[in-house]
Design a protein around this motif. Structure first.
Motif, PDB file in Angstrom:
ATOM      1  N   ALA A 116       1.231  12.115  -1.743  1.00 16.28           N
ATOM      2  CA  ALA A 116       0.334  12.575  -2.765  1.00 16.28           C
ATOM      3  C   ALA A 116      -0.032  11.642  -3.781  1.00 16.28           C
ATOM      4  O   ALA A 116      -1.289  11.646  -4.308  1.00 16.28           O
ATOM      5  N   TYR A 117       0.874  10.984  -4.164  1.00 12.73           N
ATOM      6  CA  TYR A 117       0.770  10.068  -5.572  1.00 12.73           C
ATOM      7  C   TYR A 117      -0.106   8.984  -4.967  1.00 12.73           C
ATOM      8  O   TYR A 117      -0.880   8.260  -5.764  1.00 12.73           O
ATOM      9  N   SER A 119      -2.419   8.895  -2.818  1.00 16.26           N
ATOM     10  CA  SER A 119      -3.700   9.540  -2.608  1.00 16.26           C
ATOM     11  C   SER A 119      -4.362   9.611  -3.919  1.00 16.26           C
ATOM     12  O   SER A 119      -5.603   9.111  -4.157  1.00 16.26           O
ATOM     13  N   LEU A 120      -3.391   9.988  -5.030  1.00 16.06           N
ATOM     14  CA  LEU A 120      -4.032   9.981  -6.503  1.00 16.06           C
ATOM     15  C   LEU A 120      -4.485   8.616  -7.006  1.00 16.06           C
ATOM     16  O   LEU A 120      -5.541   8.268  -7.716  1.00 16.06           O
ATOM     17  N   HIS A 122      -5.314   5.796  -5.237  1.00 20.12           N
ATOM     18  CA  HIS A 122      -6.292   5.394  -4.503  1.00 20.12           C
ATOM     19  C   HIS A 122      -7.719   5.893  -4.898  1.00 20.12           C
ATOM     20  O   HIS A 122      -8.933   5.355  -5.319  1.00 20.12           O
ATOM     21  N   ASN A 123      -7.516   7.327  -5.240  1.00 20.11           N
ATOM     22  CA  ASN A 123      -8.653   8.082  -5.546  1.00 20.11           C
ATOM     23  C   ASN A 123      -9.014   7.526  -6.790  1.00 20.11           C
ATOM     24  O   ASN A 123     -10.393   7.247  -7.111  1.00 20.11           O
ATOM     25  N   VAL A 124      -8.306   7.628  -7.684  1.00 18.70           N
ATOM     26  CA  VAL A 124      -8.573   7.559  -9.389  1.00 18.70           C
ATOM     27  C   VAL A 124      -8.809   6.026  -9.762  1.00 18.70           C
ATOM     28  O   VAL A 124      -9.641   5.635 -10.101  1.00 18.70           O
ATOM     29  N   MET A 175     -17.980  10.294  -3.073  1.00 15.97           N
ATOM     30  CA  MET A 175     -16.868  10.750  -3.801  1.00 15.97           C
ATOM     31  C   MET A 175     -16.981  11.574  -5.103  1.00 15.97           C
ATOM     32  O   MET A 175     -15.904  11.918  -5.777  1.00 15.97           O
ATOM     33  N   GLU A 188     -10.119   9.920 -16.613  1.00 12.94           N
ATOM     34  CA  GLU A 188      -9.694  10.239 -15.319  1.00 12.94           C
ATOM     35  C   GLU A 188      -8.338   9.134 -15.179  1.00 12.94           C
ATOM     36  O   GLU A 188      -7.340   9.679 -14.919  1.00 12.94           O
ATOM     37  N   CYS A 192      -4.375  10.000 -14.865  1.00 10.28           N
ATOM     38  CA  CYS A 192      -3.800   9.648 -13.668  1.00 10.28           C
ATOM     39  C   CYS A 192      -2.390   8.786 -14.325  1.00 10.28           C
ATOM     40  O   CYS A 192      -1.309   9.176 -13.760  1.00 10.28           O
TER      41      CYS A 192
END
Lengths: 263, 294
Positions: A116-117, A119-120, A122-124, A175, A188, A192
């Motif tokens: 999960a982290y 993903s966070l 990568h995404n942010v 995205m 963001e 994060c």
């Protein structure tokens, strides 16, 4: 080299697992000094950190066309015997097939948290870096455009930069990041970093005394953000507000890169 | 004063036993229900007239468009009841779920031909007012194809699907493990935005009468996750009944052959097999001789 067929890829993976880690593994990336951009540099550093954490030998090879050589179009990628694998997660999976893992002692809920982290991050962080490089006019004109085009002759430098910009913008639109303002992007990043700092809670690494691929990924992004000179240093200043994350970056650098470039 | 006024939520219609068929609409509705907010629901049938979904209060637009969910979450501030660490965890798991499950769900609905042509397109064509339905579906489909190519990158369709299903299975397994201790919500005993998102996507994916049920079968492997969805449905939407307004399940699922067709097919197959066996000497059929000499 992968066949493109999922079943054959799996069989090849399994066969590859029986062989030890070769000594001539090469990690391909763009030129660090004059070409590489912030998001690519972060990803290259994350893979290097992961391989060093696993105590695996590799040689860094700089190529101006590394992203076009990569099977996924993204850097970095490694060549290990007959295999060519790009991006952090597939490389982690490939290394796992050799019986080498940084997460073998984690509980299943810790592994879930780690994914999960990741993903966070990568995404942010990755999308923020892309936004900053390609959508912030000042950074684009002063850093991204000259660096990205530096390895191509005129007029290819303009064409290549324009093509890449349109791809990145398409991705950011998909995205939901393109419509954000720069202040929303900074917000963001701050959220994060806060989430990561809350999770780290003063520990040495995210899951105890030993590093995982999450530590490698965060190191790659934060180290790059902190050390890359940009016209606007606001994003680096946001990261500097989180001393526990800075400590993590310094620890990984000291333990695995043995350089002293951090302030 | 405006805090006391009800929210006005404009969402897609209810159908298939779902409070609304759209994941963003259902997530917003669930967040508002979890926050015990006073909400007035209107069902939209013309997205060109006013955005669907959208959230307003006292005629002031609070959320719509690409950052609709983020705006709803910040208006309701549902995660504020969690401590700092859990807020961070909720944020991480939200990204994880949306990055993993949402693209495959999107593919299954908007790109995968049988599902799109037999369920999604007929539903929206029927739910949206003519002639706006044609305009909406044309632009939505174009966006969907663009997005699919962006998601697929340089991979083949098969590779994209294999990798997506692997990632989704791993993600659902993670949520299933979290829920294995029969907790009420994913992060414990308090609801969060993460619950609203996961519940909405899984509930819709399980309830749509799609012809290709591969994704539904994948989800059904995770019993604690399915139980969690059933519990939340009972808690927040006990009144919703299963009905089919725009697309009947008979047309959505593969049509069953009629009994007469099956009978004819069975007789033909048996006759052919017998003839083959007889010609090749596997069995010997004796036919009564007919004397024609008289």
């Amino acid at each position: 080299m992968f066949s493109g067929t999922p079943l054959l890829d799996k069989i090849q993976y399994e066969l590859g697992a029986q062989e030890p880690w070769p000594k001539d593994v090469k990690l391909y990336q763009p030129y660090e000094v004059e070409q590489i951009l912030l998001p690519d540099n972060a990803n290259c550093l994350a893979v290097q950190a992961f391989l060093r954490m696993c105590n695996l030998t590799f040689e860094v090879v700089s190529k101006s066309n590394a992203e076009f050589m990569s099977p996924s179009g993204k850097v970095p990628f490694i060549r290990c015997g007959a295999f060519v694998i790009s991006e952090l997660e597939p490389i982690v999976q490939f290394v796992n097939t050799k019986g080498i893992s940084l997460t073998s002692e984690l509980e299943s809920d810790q592994k879930s948290d780690m994914r999960a982290y990741m993903s966070l991050v990568h995404n942010v962080l990755e999308n923020s870096e892309l936004y900053l490089c390609w959508c912030d006019k000042e950074t684009y004109n002063e850093v991204t455009k000259p660096r990205n085009g530096s390895v191509y002759p005129w007029p290819l430098n303009h064409l290549q930069t324009w093509t890449k910009k349109s791809h990145v913008i398409k991705r950011l639109k998909m995205m939901g990041w393109f419509s954000k303002t720069i202040d929303q992007v900074y917000h963001e990043v701050e959220n994060c970093c806060q989430a990561l700092a809350d999770r780290l809670e003063g520990k040495e690494f995210f899951f105890g005394k030993n590093p995982t691929e999450l530590d490698a990924l965060i190191f790659g992004h934060l180290f790059t953000i902190l050390t890359t000179p940009l016209p606007n240093s606001h994003i680096a200043n946001i990261v500097r507000n989180f001393p526990s994350l800075i400590n993590l970056v310094q620890r990984v650098e000291k333990d695995y890169f043995k350089r002293d470039t951090m302030r | 004063m405006s805090e006391l006024l009800p929210f006005s939520l404009r969402i897609w219609e209810a159908d298939f036993g779902l409070p609304t068929v759209d994941p963003n609409s259902l997530t917003a509705l669930t967040i508002l229900k979890m926050s015990n907010a006073n909400v007035r629901i209107t069902y939209g049938s013309c997205p060109q007239y006013a955005a669907i979904p959208s959230l307003t209060r006292n005629n002031k637009l609070l959320a719509e468009g690409s950052d609709f969910l983020e705006s709803v979450l910040s208006v309701c501030n549902l995660d504020s009841q969690l401590d700092g660490r859990l807020q961070g965890l909720s944020m991480a798991y939200k990204r994880y779920f949306l990055e993993t499950f949402e693209p495959l769900f999107f593919y299954d609905c908007w790109i995968h031909k049988p599902n799109y042509e037999q369920l999604i397109r007929p539903w929206y064509m029927s739910a949206i007012t003519f002639p706006f339905n044609f305009l909406y579906m044309k632009s939505k489909r174009r966006q969907a194809v663009e997005r699919y190519h962006c998601l697929k990158k340089m991979r083949t369709r098969e590779n994209f699907l294999t990798q997506s299903y692997e990632a989704v299975s791993c993600c659902l397994e993670d949520f299933n493990t979290l829920l294995a201790d029969r907790r009420s919500y994913i992060l414990g005993e308090l609801p969060s935005g993460l619950d609203a998102i996961v519940y909405s996507y899984i509930k819709i994916a399980l309830s749509l009468p799609v012809p290709d049920v591969r994704l539904q079968n994948t989800i059904k492997n995770y019993k604690y996750l399915c139980q969690y969805v059933r519990n939340l449905t009972r808690r927040y939407y006990p009144e919703v009944e299963v009905e089919y307004k725009h697309v009947q399940p008979e047309t959505a699922v593969n049509e069953r052959a009629s009994t007469l067709t099956l009978l004819i097919a069975a007789i033909s197959a048996s006759t052919l097999m017998m003839a083959y066996a007889h010609i090749n000497g596997i069995i010997h059929l004796k036919f009564p001789k007919i004397n024609l000499s008289r």
